[in-house]
Design an enzyme around this catalytic site. Sequence first.
Site, PDB file in Angstrom:
ATOM      1  CD  GLU A  76     -15.648 -80.848 -62.335  1.00 58.99           C
ATOM      2  OE1 GLU A  76     -15.376 -81.807 -63.076  1.00 58.99           O
ATOM      3  OE2 GLU A  76     -16.341 -80.959 -61.301  1.00 58.99           O
TER       4      GLU A  76
ATOM      5  CE  LYS B  62     -12.837 -59.378 -62.109  1.00 58.01           C
ATOM      6  NZ  LYS B  62     -13.739 -58.490 -61.342  1.00 58.01           N
TER       7      LYS B  62
ATOM      8  CG  HIS C  68     -14.544 -83.802 -59.637  1.00 65.51           C
ATOM      9  ND1 HIS C  68     -15.787 -83.227 -59.616  1.00 65.51           N
ATOM     10  CD2 HIS C  68     -14.492 -84.626 -58.577  1.00 65.51           C
ATOM     11  CE1 HIS C  68     -16.469 -83.662 -58.583  1.00 65.51           C
ATOM     12  NE2 HIS C  68     -15.710 -84.520 -57.923  1.00 65.51           N
TER      13      HIS C  68
ATOM     14  N   GLY D 273     -21.736 -83.563 -56.096  1.00 68.61           N
ATOM     15  CA  GLY D 273     -22.439 -83.139 -54.888  1.00 68.61           C
ATOM     16  C   GLY D 273     -21.788 -83.870 -53.736  1.00 68.61           C
TER      17      GLY D 273
ATOM     18  CB  CYS E  18     -18.580 -86.776 -58.920  1.00 68.30           C
ATOM     19  SG  CYS E  18     -18.152 -87.358 -57.285  1.00 68.30           S
ATOM     20  CE1 TYR E  19     -25.626 -87.327 -54.318  1.00 69.95           C
ATOM     21  CE2 TYR E  19     -26.602 -85.863 -55.960  1.00 69.95           C
ATOM     22  CZ  TYR E  19     -26.721 -86.623 -54.814  1.00 69.95           C
ATOM     23  OH  TYR E  19     -27.925 -86.698 -54.166  1.00 69.95           O
TER      24      TYR E  19
ATOM     25  CB  SER F  40     -15.033 -48.152 -59.402  1.00 68.82           C
ATOM     26  OG  SER F  40     -14.717 -49.386 -60.039  1.00 68.82           O
ATOM     27  N   GLY F  41     -13.136 -47.559 -62.111  1.00 70.30           N
ATOM     28  CA  GLY F  41     -11.794 -47.853 -62.612  1.00 70.30           C
ATOM     29  C   GLY F  41     -11.471 -49.334 -62.467  1.00 70.30           C
ATOM     30  N   GLY F  42     -12.318 -50.086 -61.772  1.00 70.92           N
ATOM     31  CA  GLY F  42     -12.148 -51.535 -61.677  1.00 70.92           C
ATOM     32  C   GLY F  42     -12.562 -52.201 -62.983  1.00 70.92           C
ATOM     33  CB  VAL F  43     -12.011 -55.680 -64.251  1.00 66.17           C
ATOM     34  CG1 VAL F  43     -12.271 -56.428 -65.548  1.00 66.17           C
ATOM     35  CG2 VAL F  43     -10.538 -55.742 -63.893  1.00 66.17           C
ATOM     36  CG  ASP F  44     -16.388 -56.743 -62.644  1.00 64.09           C
ATOM     37  OD1 ASP F  44     -15.620 -57.313 -63.441  1.00 64.09           O
ATOM     38  OD2 ASP F  44     -16.649 -57.195 -61.520  1.00 64.09           O
ATOM     39  CB  SER F  45     -17.444 -50.147 -63.108  1.00 72.48           C
ATOM     40  OG  SER F  45     -16.173 -49.606 -62.850  1.00 72.48           O
ATOM     41  CB  SER F  46     -13.279 -50.455 -66.787  1.00 72.07           C
ATOM     42  OG  SER F  46     -12.770 -49.739 -65.694  1.00 72.07           O
TER      43      SER F  46
END
Length: 524
Positions: free
Chosen positions: A182, A380, A180, A63, A90-91, A234-240
Amino acid sequence: MAPPATVDGHREKILILDFGSQYTQLIARRVREAHVYCEIHPYSMTLDAMRAFAPRGIILSGGHQSVYADGAPALEPEMFRLGVPILGICYGMQLMARHCGGTVAASNRREYGPALVTSLPDCGELFREFFQETPTQVWMSHGDHVTALPPGFRVAGRSDNAPVAAMFDPERHLYGVQFHPEVNHTPRGESIIDRFVRGLCACQGLWTPGHFIDWAVDHVRATVGGDQVILGLSGGVDSSVTAALVHRAIGDQLTCVFVDNGLLRLHEGDEVMATFAEHMGLKVIRVDAQEEFMANLAGVTDPERKRRIIGHTFIRVFEREARRIDGARWLAQGTIYPDVIESAGAKTGVATAIKSHHNVGGLPEDMGLALLEPLRELFKDEVRQVGEELGLPHRMLYRHPFPGPGLGVRILGEVKPEYADLLRQADAIYMAELHASGHYERISQAFAVFLPVRSVGVMGDGRTYEYVIALRAVETKDFMTAAWYPMPYELLSRIANRIINEVSGVNRVAYDITSKPPGTIEWE
Ligand code: XMP
């Protein structure tokens, strides 16, 4: 023989409490990479909610405040009674140290960036792999640090500026790191997260694309029963990936609607139909709405108005089609975890609206459809892995992002069908050359832009007076900032020659060398 029971990857959960760090999502991604399910919740989560969540372990994020500042995010002290391992970063480590009876103070020197941490001989199970080389490089970002160790804790590592750079209490399974783990700038940092979740929290690693698919298929079936579902493809990754997953679960109960708005890339509509309808056997309704979009956009030059018109027209067309599908009760959407986190406001701070981003989402509630969002827990990269497992083509899953308003924001000013045609051809040549040269994969996003101005040229013996195409290519991690891509000259030259020779109506090509900021990635 009975089929094996579906393994539910949610059986093992890690809770990440967000204290406002810009890196909180990265912690979650590292946990998922260890194949363990996790969720990010605000630091103010109640103890009851924590109990109900039943985590195997808890990670406290960083934080940007000082633990002593007025109104600084505080931790729920009772969480230490849950008896699960806790890792403070960290925080988060400073809060833990203070809660357990240690001291935190401001450093003489703030420490931002790379630092070296030296381990102590007995650095404990969590840090053993991480400290296999000592000193080891880490990424620091702090003003305060722990000055006196809480009772029961031991120091695992120290840096010039942080006498307690890593600490642990092996009895109570409490761990803290000032740096960190990560971020990529801490080499081997992922080993700390991995050891924490799989070793100390005893998670087996059930969160895999295969288990997720099995679980999601069961879940979608149980949720929708015998109802009909519609989805805007739409042909995009998420909707496909959503389409492929829901189809695996309920087959023909899913109908996809693919709207051709006249602002898509070359052959895009045909490719979507080939992949989903012909190859995978989904029911896809292709709606040719080009004229409607073009008519609504005629005479409009303002970028935000164009976005709104494209968004509204999409909704009208989609609604019209959806009403024709008998008995549709559900609307499947490709919402993913970062969308959920952002809209839940788990992130602190309010971003300034530079551009309104219209996505296929935002369909009106009065359509009377319930939402089905099977990817809402995935990042993603996980969506891509699930897509791969479902058999979607690699090219579709690893394509550069394409904005909802499509070529509408890449044709500057008024959108006209003939401009869209020129741009589509130029863009296709650009993409083909990027693929052929291997640069496509190294670039985060590339596209051509149509400039509705004409310049003078000479071709053969004749004078030309034609349009300009600008080429854009950027490298970025998060699309919030971006650097223009150093494209080799020979490649630029080949692309420009091909566009000028093959796209009649274009006689000049320019390369955009603006980074973000001050430019944005799209030109509108
Ligand atoms: P900018 O241009 O804001 O773009 O630097 C950042 C990323 O967002 C995409 N983008 C959009 N995506 N609807 C979308 O779905 C939009 O209106 C829109 N505008 C920009 C852009 O392509 C880039 O990846």
